[in-house]
Design an enzyme around this catalytic site. Structure first.
Site, PDB file in Angstrom:
ATOM      1  N   SER A  73     -25.547  66.967 -82.760  1.00  0.00           N
ATOM      2  CA  SER A  73     -26.845  67.636 -82.606  1.00  0.00           C
ATOM      3  C   SER A  73     -27.798  66.804 -81.769  1.00  0.00           C
ATOM      4  CB  SER A  73     -27.485  67.875 -83.975  1.00  0.00           C
ATOM      5  OG  SER A  73     -26.623  68.615 -84.802  1.00  0.00           O
TER       6      SER A  73
HETATM    7  N1  SAH Z   1     -23.252  66.174 -88.085  1.00  0.00           N
HETATM    8  C1  SAH Z   1     -22.438  66.084 -86.891  1.00  0.00           C
HETATM    9  C2  SAH Z   1     -22.491  67.347 -86.039  1.00  0.00           C
HETATM   10  C3  SAH Z   1     -21.448  68.204 -86.490  1.00  0.00           C
HETATM   11  S1  SAH Z   1     -21.030  69.666 -85.600  1.00  0.00           S
HETATM   12  C4  SAH Z   1     -22.783  64.881 -86.050  1.00  0.00           C
HETATM   13  O1  SAH Z   1     -23.726  64.148 -86.383  1.00  0.00           O
HETATM   14  O2  SAH Z   1     -22.063  64.636 -85.068  1.00  0.00           O
HETATM   15  C5  SAH Z   1     -20.435  70.546 -87.008  1.00  0.00           C
HETATM   16  C6  SAH Z   1     -19.203  69.969 -87.658  1.00  0.00           C
HETATM   17  O3  SAH Z   1     -18.913  70.804 -88.774  1.00  0.00           O
HETATM   18  C7  SAH Z   1     -17.962  69.983 -86.770  1.00  0.00           C
HETATM   19  O4  SAH Z   1     -17.408  68.700 -86.729  1.00  0.00           O
HETATM   20  C8  SAH Z   1     -17.031  70.962 -87.484  1.00  0.00           C
HETATM   21  O5  SAH Z   1     -15.670  70.629 -87.367  1.00  0.00           O
HETATM   22  C9  SAH Z   1     -17.519  70.862 -88.916  1.00  0.00           C
HETATM   23  N2  SAH Z   1     -17.198  72.019 -89.776  1.00  0.00           N
HETATM   24  C10 SAH Z   1     -17.136  73.327 -89.431  1.00  0.00           C
HETATM   25  N3  SAH Z   1     -16.825  74.071 -90.508  1.00  0.00           N
HETATM   26  C11 SAH Z   1     -16.700  73.220 -91.552  1.00  0.00           C
HETATM   27  C12 SAH Z   1     -16.387  73.380 -92.936  1.00  0.00           C
HETATM   28  N4  SAH Z   1     -16.145  74.585 -93.464  1.00  0.00           N
HETATM   29  N5  SAH Z   1     -16.355  72.281 -93.710  1.00  0.00           N
HETATM   30  C13 SAH Z   1     -16.603  71.042 -93.194  1.00  0.00           C
HETATM   31  N6  SAH Z   1     -16.889  70.814 -91.911  1.00  0.00           N
HETATM   32  C14 SAH Z   1     -16.947  71.889 -91.093  1.00  0.00           C
END
Ligand code: SAH
Length: 223
Positions: A73
């Site tokens: 993000s």
């Molecule tokens: N917080 C992260 C940004 C993450 S983007 C950072 O600081 O980089 C969103 C993330 O959520 C992705 O890595 C994706 O794989 C994960 N995601 C998507 N669906 C999910 C689920 N059901 N459970 C856990 N993680 C999930």
């Protein structure tokens, strides 16, 4: 050399985020980011969570691709989510969507315990490695974060960094009364709103809209 350049780029990033927060504060009439959250932003080496990126890109106030169709993000949004979660030094926090691990590192500077659930094993492994190298004691697990992490509930705050049309009920159930949920709600690829909810004693959630946002979706099929 890299360390000095990264520190300069990070200081510039914090200034941009601070300016954005001040502009929001003028509109809303209340402070948007606390010194504590800004200090966390100033301390975490974002470039370490973006290997292969130019320093200038790693510290731009933008979202960036982290592979597997996922994104880290924008720093302002990372800071705002941490702020909205209102994290105290004794708090236990759960993040859904570890991704690069950057948001988890920010949370680790604010809370006592941080757990983070990631659905993609490759991203979980990479984030776990960087967090450990940097000395952040974040417990990263692989699984469907829509189920939360019941074994260590209740949490003082839960943040989801991926969007869903509805709040997964397990996340509300795993908040302690007075606990905060911060999560983008809305359809995949469509208009989403960053929401903040506070759990009441009866298990309900008092929800407020905070910002129009665009996040990747929470995936994993029917939960
Ligand atoms: N917080 C992260 C940004 C993450 S983007 C950072 O600081 O980089 C969103 C993330 O959520 C992705 O890595 C994706 O794989 C994960 N995601 C998507 N669906 C999910 C689920 N059901 N459970 C856990 N993680 C999930």
């Amino acid at each position: 050399m890299t360390v000095a350049r990264a520190a300069a780029a990070r200081a510039e990033m914090v200034e941009e985020v601070r300016a954005m927060a001040l502009a929001c504060a003028e509109q809303t009439g209340r402070p948007v980011l606390s010194p504590r959250v800004l200090a966390a932003l100033a301390a975490v080496p974002r470039h370490r969570f973006l290997p292969g990126f130019e320093i200038a890109h790693a510290y731009a106030n933008d979202a960036q691709p982290i592979g597997h169709g996922q994104t880290i993000s924008q720093p302002f949004v990372v800071a705002l989510m941490a702020e909205l979660a209102d994290i105290g030094p004794r708090d236990s926090v759960l993040e859904i969507g570890t991704g690069s691990g950057y948001q988890a590192a920010i949370l680790a500077r604010l809370a006592r315990h941080v757990r983070s659930v990631e659905i993609l094993p490759e991203l979980a492994a990479q984030a776990r490695r960087v967090l450990e190298e940097l000395g952040y004691a974040v417990a990263v697990t692989t699984g469907d974060g829509r189920l939360g992490d019941a074994a260590h509930a209740p949490y003082d705050a839960i943040l989801a960094t991926a969007a869903a049309p509805r709040i997964p009920p397990a996340l509300i159930a795993q908040l302690r009364p007075g606990g905060r949920l911060v999560m983008p709600l809305g359809p995949a690829g469509g208009a989403q709103t960053l929401m903040r909810g506070v759990r009441d004693a009866g298990g309900g959630l008092d929800l407020h809209a905070c910002l129009d946002v665009r996040f990747v979706p929470l995936t994993g099929g029917p939960a």
